[in-house]
Design an enzyme around this catalytic site. Structure first.
Site, mmCIF file in Angstrom:
data_model
loop_
_atom_site.group_PDB
_atom_site.id
_atom_site.type_symbol
_atom_site.label_atom_id
_atom_site.label_comp_id
_atom_site.label_asym_id
_atom_site.label_seq_id
_atom_site.Cartn_x
_atom_site.Cartn_y
_atom_site.Cartn_z
ATOM 1 C CB THR A 158 -5.043 -5.419 1.580
ATOM 2 O OG1 THR A 158 -4.952 -6.911 1.353
ATOM 3 C CG2 THR A 158 -4.323 -5.083 2.780
ATOM 4 C CE1 TYR A 159 -8.911 -4.276 -6.343
ATOM 5 C CE2 TYR A 159 -7.323 -5.984 -6.815
ATOM 6 C CZ TYR A 159 -8.619 -5.110 -7.136
ATOM 7 O OH TYR A 159 -9.002 -5.186 -8.295
ATOM 8 N N PRO A 160 -8.970 -7.194 -2.616
ATOM 9 C CG PRO A 160 -11.372 -7.724 -2.818
ATOM 10 C CD PRO A 160 -10.220 -6.425 -2.580
#
Length: 536
Positions: A122-124
């Site tokens: 997912t978004y880091p």
């Protein structure tokens, strides 16, 4: 840099001293117990309550050796420890630095690739370590995807209990983004680089651990009285491994005295001291920063502020983020900040004994540079002041224009101070600029490799190639061109100089008053071709 410099100076200025630890062996009916002396309020101690007087230590030894002793208190408590919260970017960077020696920029690039290219994470760039109820409901799909991407975690997945709900599943604590976790996409058909796989498995294992029960340890503390002196023995006994079964060998255990018997089975009793040793220890300065501890410090920068009001102001900035407290930088910028610092000649990164990661220090010039700056600049105080003003803007008590005006005033004051008092930095082994005789040559990085240039650029534009770490002063930049004694510029009156062109055997004439005067002529038989006119 201020944080690194403060820690560097703490090490350089550390005055070595000694403290004394008394370790005793006591005999009771069920066996021997090893315990350490706890200094009393009348003993000479340091700020960590360590005995600092050798005379006191010898007196306690003489007072208690081979004397009667009694167990006065035993307390055992079960300590439940849940699996760690899933990663945000900072904690992932810290773990990668500790376990694999990665720089802060490495995991950022890797997790970005796993997010954008492979769609496996997912978004880091998240500063949050919490997940929503929707993530809990969809956990089985994520676990299936992990099994396909990282088959080595299959046994761990099967050993978990998807019905368990970890405290991480709390939507009320999610900020702009949730924690970094694997997606529902399987990477079974995707070829990952070794480093990408390492990062993916770190994130995946942290998610799997959420579905394991807490680890449980019995923590026992036993107190012994000997001639009015207190000795303490401690013991930790794991009763349930829980999630820690996934991290065998990775978790640091507390250092405790080895015991011959289980302290949980001991009751109040009387006995005798059998031996009492004095261990003379050296005090040590705080550890130098390494990448992982520096990242952690940036998320908890408020603790380095002395003023309690300013500290509270910076902490208030992160009041809605349980993962940070008075932070500087963001998840998206910290790696870039450290990368820029690592390339700064005022900072050194070196391998040192006792450290698994490279140590960050300021150089002598870096220490001098920090000493020249106001305290509020090299400490996180300015971040706190800005946080206060930004809060006032949000509350309608101030304006952006007023904030910017304050910054302008502050900068004008500092610039005026520098212009008036100068910047007295000492340059060791200074190499004076041969051209201007005022500046010093400094090594710089160019697109074709290192070179040396005058630090007075653009006033002085001299530059020299690097020759094994030193400037090659025989470079063409050290001009040997003669100034004509017979040819002069009709525009400014200064003498002309005959210069070689790029093509061999071709010359041209220019004014020695360049760059203020840009007159140029073609060469005609060793003289300026004035008939042909100026070069354009």
């Amino acid at each position: 840099m201020g944080l690194i410099n403060t820690r560097t100076l703490a090490n350089l200025n550390h005055c070595e001293s000694f403290y004394y630890v008394l370790s005793g062996a006591f005999s009771f009916s069920k066996g021997n117990i090893n315990a350490k002396h706890v200094p009393g309020k009348d003993d000479n101690t340091d700020e960590k309550n360590r005995l600092t007087s050798e005379l006191d230590a010898l007196m306690i030894q003489e007072q208690c050796l081979n004397q009667p002793a009694s167990i006065t208190g035993i307390n055992t408590k079960a300590e439940n420890k849940a699996a760690p919260l899933p990663f945000n970017l900072s904690t992932l960077q810290q773990t990668c630095a500790k376990q694999h020696g990665y720089s802060a920029d490495d995991p950022l690039k890797l997790v970005q690739s796993l997010y954008e290219t492979h769609k496996l994470l997912t978004y880091p760039r998240s500063d949050c370590r919490y997940l929503s109820d929707e993530h809990y409901a969809g956990a089985s799909k994520v676990l299936t995807a992990i099994a396909g991407t990282a088959p080595g975690l299959n046994a761990a997945i099967e050993g978990g209990n998807p019905q368990l709900k970890h405290k991480a599943f709390n939507g009320s604590k999610i900020t702009a983004h949730h924690a970094i976790i694997p997606t529902e996409k399987s990477g079974a058909s995707i070829t990952l680089s070794p480093k990408e796989r390492t990062v993916y498995e770190l994130v995946a294992k942290s998610f799997v651990a959420l579905f394991y029960p807490a680890s449980v340890r019995d923590k026992t503390r036993l107190e012994i009285d000997c001639q009015g002196r207190v000795f303490v023995a401690t013991q930790s006994n794991m009763t349930a491994q829980g999630w820690e079964v996934l991290y065998r060998g990775e978790i640091e255990e507390e250092r405790e005295s080895k015991q011959e018997l289980d302290l949980r089975e001991v009751s109040k009793d009387t006995g005798t001291n059998q031996s009492l040793d004095i261990d003379k220890k050296k005090t040590t300065p705080p550890k130098y920063f390494v990448e992982s501890s520096l990242l952690a410090a940036m998320t908890r920068a408020a603790k380095f502020i002395e003023d309690p009001t300013l500290r509270a102001a910076l902490e208030a900035k992160d009041k809605d983020n349980a993962s940070e407290s008075g932070s500087i930088g963001t998840e998206a910028t910290r790696a870039a900040i450290l990368k820029k610092l690592a390339n700064n000649p005022l900072i050194t990164l070196s391998t040192e004994k006792g450290y698994k990661e490279k140590v960050w220090k300021t150089t002598e010039q870096g220490q001098e540079f920090c000493a020249l700056l106001p305290k509020e600049i090299v400490a996180p105080d300015t971040s706190a002041l800005w946080a206060q003003k930004q809060q006032a803007i949000r509350a309608g008590e101030s304006t952006v224009e007023a904030f910017v005006s304050d910054l302008d005033d502050y900068l004008a004051l500092r610039i005026s101070d520098v212009k008036t008092n100068g910047v007295p930095i000492t340059i060791k082994n200074k190499i004076s600029c041969p051209k201007c005789q005022v500046g010093a040559l400094v090594k710089r990085k160019g697109k074709h490799g290192p070179f040396w240039a005058c630090n007075r650029y653009p006033e002085c534009k001299s530059h020299y190639p690097d020759d094994n770490g030193k400037p090659n002063l025989e470079d063409k930049n050290k001009s040997t061109l003669a100034i004509s004694e017979t040819e002069f510029c009709k525009q400014c009156g200064k003498p002309l100089i005959r210069r070689p062109a790029k093509k061999a055997g071709v010359f041209w004439w220019g004014c020695s008053g360049y760059p203020k005067c840009t007159i140029r002529f073609f060469d005609q038989n060793g003289k300026p071709d004035r008939d042909k006119g100026e070069m354009r």
